[in-house]
Motif scaffolding. Structure first.
Motif, PDB file in Angstrom:
ATOM      1  N   VAL A 146      49.484  27.966  87.951  1.00  0.00           N
ATOM      2  CA  VAL A 146      50.887  27.970  87.541  1.00  0.00           C
ATOM      3  C   VAL A 146      51.412  29.404  87.636  1.00  0.00           C
ATOM      4  O   VAL A 146      50.646  30.365  87.697  1.00  0.00           O
ATOM      5  CB  VAL A 146      51.078  27.424  86.099  1.00  0.00           C
ATOM      6  CG1 VAL A 146      50.631  25.980  86.010  1.00  0.00           C
ATOM      7  CG2 VAL A 146      50.378  28.274  85.073  1.00  0.00           C
ATOM      8  N   ALA A 147      52.704  29.538  87.653  1.00  0.00           N
ATOM      9  CA  ALA A 147      53.327  30.860  87.791  1.00  0.00           C
ATOM     10  C   ALA A 147      53.050  31.721  86.565  1.00  0.00           C
ATOM     11  O   ALA A 147      52.972  31.219  85.436  1.00  0.00           O
ATOM     12  CB  ALA A 147      54.833  30.699  87.984  1.00  0.00           C
ATOM     13  N   ASN A 148      52.885  33.020  86.811  1.00  0.00           N
ATOM     14  CA  ASN A 148      52.715  33.982  85.735  1.00  0.00           C
ATOM     15  C   ASN A 148      53.906  33.894  84.783  1.00  0.00           C
ATOM     16  O   ASN A 148      55.043  33.778  85.224  1.00  0.00           O
ATOM     17  CB  ASN A 148      52.631  35.393  86.334  1.00  0.00           C
ATOM     18  CG  ASN A 148      51.542  36.213  85.708  1.00  0.00           C
ATOM     19  OD1 ASN A 148      50.623  35.692  85.102  1.00  0.00           O
ATOM     20  ND2 ASN A 148      51.644  37.512  85.867  1.00  0.00           N
ATOM     21  N   GLY A 149      53.664  33.887  83.495  1.00  0.00           N
ATOM     22  CA  GLY A 149      54.746  33.809  82.521  1.00  0.00           C
ATOM     23  C   GLY A 149      55.123  32.393  82.132  1.00  0.00           C
ATOM     24  O   GLY A 149      56.032  32.200  81.322  1.00  0.00           O
ATOM     25  N   THR A 150      54.433  31.387  82.702  1.00  0.00           N
ATOM     26  CA  THR A 150      54.724  29.997  82.354  1.00  0.00           C
ATOM     27  C   THR A 150      54.413  29.759  80.879  1.00  0.00           C
ATOM     28  O   THR A 150      53.328  30.108  80.399  1.00  0.00           O
ATOM     29  CB  THR A 150      53.878  29.023  83.216  1.00  0.00           C
ATOM     30  OG1 THR A 150      54.231  29.209  84.584  1.00  0.00           O
ATOM     31  CG2 THR A 150      54.112  27.570  82.815  1.00  0.00           C
ATOM     32  N   VAL A 151      55.351  29.171  80.151  1.00  0.00           N
ATOM     33  CA  VAL A 151      55.156  28.871  78.737  1.00  0.00           C
ATOM     34  C   VAL A 151      54.427  27.539  78.608  1.00  0.00           C
ATOM     35  O   VAL A 151      54.915  26.503  79.068  1.00  0.00           O
ATOM     36  CB  VAL A 151      56.503  28.831  77.979  1.00  0.00           C
ATOM     37  CG1 VAL A 151      56.300  28.412  76.534  1.00  0.00           C
ATOM     38  CG2 VAL A 151      57.203  30.179  78.063  1.00  0.00           C
ATOM     39  N   ALA A 152      53.244  27.568  78.009  1.00  0.00           N
ATOM     40  CA  ALA A 152      52.451  26.353  77.816  1.00  0.00           C
ATOM     41  C   ALA A 152      52.894  25.613  76.558  1.00  0.00           C
ATOM     42  O   ALA A 152      52.880  24.392  76.512  1.00  0.00           O
ATOM     43  CB  ALA A 152      50.970  26.707  77.718  1.00  0.00           C
ATOM     44  N   SER A 153      53.282  26.367  75.546  1.00  0.00           N
ATOM     45  CA  SER A 153      53.650  25.767  74.273  1.00  0.00           C
ATOM     46  C   SER A 153      54.415  26.783  73.433  1.00  0.00           C
ATOM     47  O   SER A 153      54.339  27.984  73.681  1.00  0.00           O
ATOM     48  CB  SER A 153      52.378  25.325  73.536  1.00  0.00           C
ATOM     49  OG  SER A 153      52.687  24.687  72.326  1.00  0.00           O
ATOM     50  N   ARG A 154      55.128  26.278  72.444  1.00  0.00           N
ATOM     51  CA  ARG A 154      55.828  27.144  71.492  1.00  0.00           C
ATOM     52  C   ARG A 154      55.472  26.681  70.093  1.00  0.00           C
ATOM     53  O   ARG A 154      55.391  25.481  69.838  1.00  0.00           O
ATOM     54  CB  ARG A 154      57.338  27.054  71.681  1.00  0.00           C
ATOM     55  CG  ARG A 154      57.837  27.532  73.019  1.00  0.00           C
ATOM     56  CD  ARG A 154      59.360  27.414  73.100  1.00  0.00           C
ATOM     57  NE  ARG A 154      59.849  27.432  74.465  1.00  0.00           N
ATOM     58  CZ  ARG A 154      60.030  28.525  75.190  1.00  0.00           C
ATOM     59  NH1 ARG A 154      59.749  29.692  74.675  1.00  0.00           N
ATOM     60  NH2 ARG A 154      60.483  28.460  76.422  1.00  0.00           N
ATOM     61  N   VAL A 155      55.270  27.630  69.207  1.00  0.00           N
ATOM     62  CA  VAL A 155      54.963  27.317  67.810  1.00  0.00           C
ATOM     63  C   VAL A 155      56.131  27.812  66.964  1.00  0.00           C
ATOM     64  O   VAL A 155      56.507  28.985  67.033  1.00  0.00           O
ATOM     65  CB  VAL A 155      53.647  27.986  67.352  1.00  0.00           C
ATOM     66  CG1 VAL A 155      53.317  27.587  65.915  1.00  0.00           C
ATOM     67  CG2 VAL A 155      52.496  27.624  68.283  1.00  0.00           C
ATOM     68  N   GLN A 156      56.711  26.903  66.190  1.00  0.00           N
ATOM     69  CA  GLN A 156      57.852  27.245  65.349  1.00  0.00           C
ATOM     70  C   GLN A 156      57.379  27.805  64.011  1.00  0.00           C
ATOM     71  O   GLN A 156      56.352  27.401  63.494  1.00  0.00           O
ATOM     72  CB  GLN A 156      58.708  25.996  65.098  1.00  0.00           C
ATOM     73  CG  GLN A 156      59.290  25.381  66.348  1.00  0.00           C
ATOM     74  CD  GLN A 156      60.178  26.340  67.120  1.00  0.00           C
ATOM     75  OE1 GLN A 156      60.941  27.107  66.541  1.00  0.00           O
ATOM     76  NE2 GLN A 156      60.065  26.323  68.441  1.00  0.00           N
ATOM     77  N   PRO A 157      58.142  28.743  63.454  1.00  0.00           N
ATOM     78  CA  PRO A 157      57.775  29.264  62.135  1.00  0.00           C
ATOM     79  C   PRO A 157      57.897  28.180  61.069  1.00  0.00           C
ATOM     80  O   PRO A 157      58.778  27.329  61.149  1.00  0.00           O
ATOM     81  CB  PRO A 157      58.775  30.384  61.889  1.00  0.00           C
ATOM     82  CG  PRO A 157      59.803  30.304  62.949  1.00  0.00           C
ATOM     83  CD  PRO A 157      59.332  29.352  63.998  1.00  0.00           C
ATOM     84  N   SER A 158      56.993  28.219  60.098  1.00  0.00           N
ATOM     85  CA  SER A 158      57.044  27.279  58.975  1.00  0.00           C
ATOM     86  C   SER A 158      56.376  27.929  57.767  1.00  0.00           C
ATOM     87  O   SER A 158      55.734  28.973  57.894  1.00  0.00           O
ATOM     88  CB  SER A 158      56.318  25.974  59.326  1.00  0.00           C
ATOM     89  OG  SER A 158      54.920  26.181  59.352  1.00  0.00           O
TER      90      SER A 158
END
Length: 165
Positions: free
Chosen positions: A104-116
């Motif tokens: 995959v391209a460099n910098g591809t976001v696999a996931s995001r975690v939201q603050p809690s």
């Protein structure tokens, strides 16, 4: 070795707006704990915005254990003062690694975690593919203190002969 999943490299990058524990400043260092493992950074003298840029490596055999981080002010003639603490889970990070993102391209976001309330994140944390590795940049807000955040970067290291993910 058969119980080991791999290694987690935690780059302790910097602290921001840490609490003052001496007359005008602090001499902060970070302690990271997971299970029975305990690692610490060097002390940065007279700073409430220290730059550590230090890599600390934990052996991971139980990925469900939280990682505890605590910041202390180094004192010469008395016990070190606590400057706050935080904790986070590595589950979302390990899930992204298990995706086996290759090509995959460099910098591809696999996931995001939201603050809690459960994870001490100060802001959204992205897990990204960078130069052949999955990394997670995060800023944790310290608890039990008037102010302070610590910036971290997680990177997984596979070990030949380990159980792996």
């Amino acid at each position: 070795m058969e119980h080991l999943l791999g290694l987690l490299r935690i780059r302790v990058q910097r602290g921001t707006n840490l609490a003052v524990r001496d007359v005008r400043s602090s001499d902060p260092y970070v302690v990271i704990k997971m299970g029975k493992q305990k690692l610490k950074t060097r002390v940065v003298k007279k700073s409430v915005n220290p730059e550590w840029n230090e890599d600390l490596t934990l052996s991971i055999s139980d990925s469900s254990l939280p990682i505890h981080i605590a910041v202390y002010d180094k004192d010469t003639f008395s016990l070190d003062d606590k400057m706050g603490d935080a904790e986070f889970e590595i589950g979302p990070f390990l899930e992204a690694i298990r995706m086996r993102l290759e090509g995959v391209a460099n910098g591809t976001v696999a996931s995001r975690v939201q603050p809690s309330r459960a994870n001490c994140l100060a802001e959204e944390s992205s897990i990204i593919y960078s130069d052949g590795h999955i990394i997670q940049n995060m800023t944790v807000r310290l608890r039990n203190v008037e102010s302070g955040e610590v910036e971290l970067q997680l990177q997984w290291i596979d070990i030949p002969g380990s159980r792996g993910l």
